[in-house]
Structures are given as C-alpha cells and as structure tokens.
Write a protein that holds these residues in place. Sequence first.
Motif: not given
Length: 208
Positions: A62-87
């Motif tokens: 979490g602290a790393w993700v916050q730092q990436v945002l502060q560095d001005g980079k675009q940040v992606l996070l995964p979400r589980v799609n339960s129906s397709t079993k994909q991220l």
Amino acid sequence: MNTQTMKQALRQSIIAARQKMAVAERDEFSRVILKRIMQLDAYKRAKMVLAYMSFGAEFASGAWVQQVLQDGKQVLLPRVNSSTKQLELFQVVDLQQDVAPGKWDIPEPLPERCRKLDDSERIDFILLPGVAFARDGSRLGYGGGYYDKLLARIAPDSGDRHPALVAAAFSIQLVKNIPQETTDRKVEWLITENEAIDCGTEQNRLSD
C-alpha cells in the motif's frame, strides 16, 4: 509427488513461515523493499504501473502504491471478475476513495469510480504478488492462475508490449527451485530486504 502436490506443499510451508514473522519486522523489511523498487531504472522510466494491494503477511504494498501515485505515474490495480475468473484492471488516483475490500477481503478498485483499462494499452512496469520465488525468476502464486492468465493477455512473451516483470518478497520466501509448468511466467527482477536480484543474470549464471 506430482507438480501440483509439490507446489501446494511449498505454498503452505512459505505462507506459514511468513505468518510467523513479527509485524514490526515485516513493516521494516517492506520499507527497505519499497526503496529498492524505486531505484530500479525500469520503474523510473515507467509511465503506467500495474500494482496490487497486499493482504495477510505479504510485502506491504500500500505504501508503495501511494508513492507511485505521488511520483505522478498512472497506477492500475486488479479486480477479480467472478464470472470470467479473470483479473480486470482499473486506473486508480486516490486510494481512499477508489478502493474497497473485495474478493477475499483484498482491496480492489471500485468500477463505478475507476477507468477500466483496455487490454491493448501499454503497461510499462508490473509488480507481481507471489508466495515463493527462486533466483532464476520462477514464481509460485496462490494457485488460482489469475496472474498467468492476465500476463498472457496483456504482456505476451512475443511482441513489443513487454513490461518489466518485478516481484517483491521477503528473503524467507526465496527457495532453491520451484516446479514450473508451461503456463508459468518468470519475473525479471526479484526485490528483497537484502538485495535486488536480476533474475536473467542469475538464470545465465546458474546454467553455466
């Protein structure tokens, strides 16, 4: 013993060892690992970064993700799609507003607040979770195959869309070798509290 049985035994052993680490020790090691990731040239060059939100006794991302945002980079996070079993991947800009506990209580992006990524968009840097790693870049995940399927979609072995594949782990998660299957992908850099391992160089050295 078949490959799946060997993987499961290793998975259980490493998770148990990681859980036994003191919280203060995990927090300190996570701070050191965070700094090492930031020093990678591949991170410094990256514009779009795929991260993950940790759970349990993992490297505290979490602290790393916050730092990436502060560095001005675009940040992606995964979400589980339960129906397709994909991220599915979503861009987040605010960890307080854009993220909430999802499957297995792992923090996930909220689709109603976040832009969904198209598979054709270029990702420059991917931080992969995992249970155990070897110095040649072999990775043992949690057994769902979610990230192997994701990488096959967004970062095929061939072609020009090849992001840096990086993992962060505590040194107790390092093992001599990990049983591999054809769908398993290796990481290029493995960052621990003790060192930054260039897995490609290690692979070449081990095969000499």
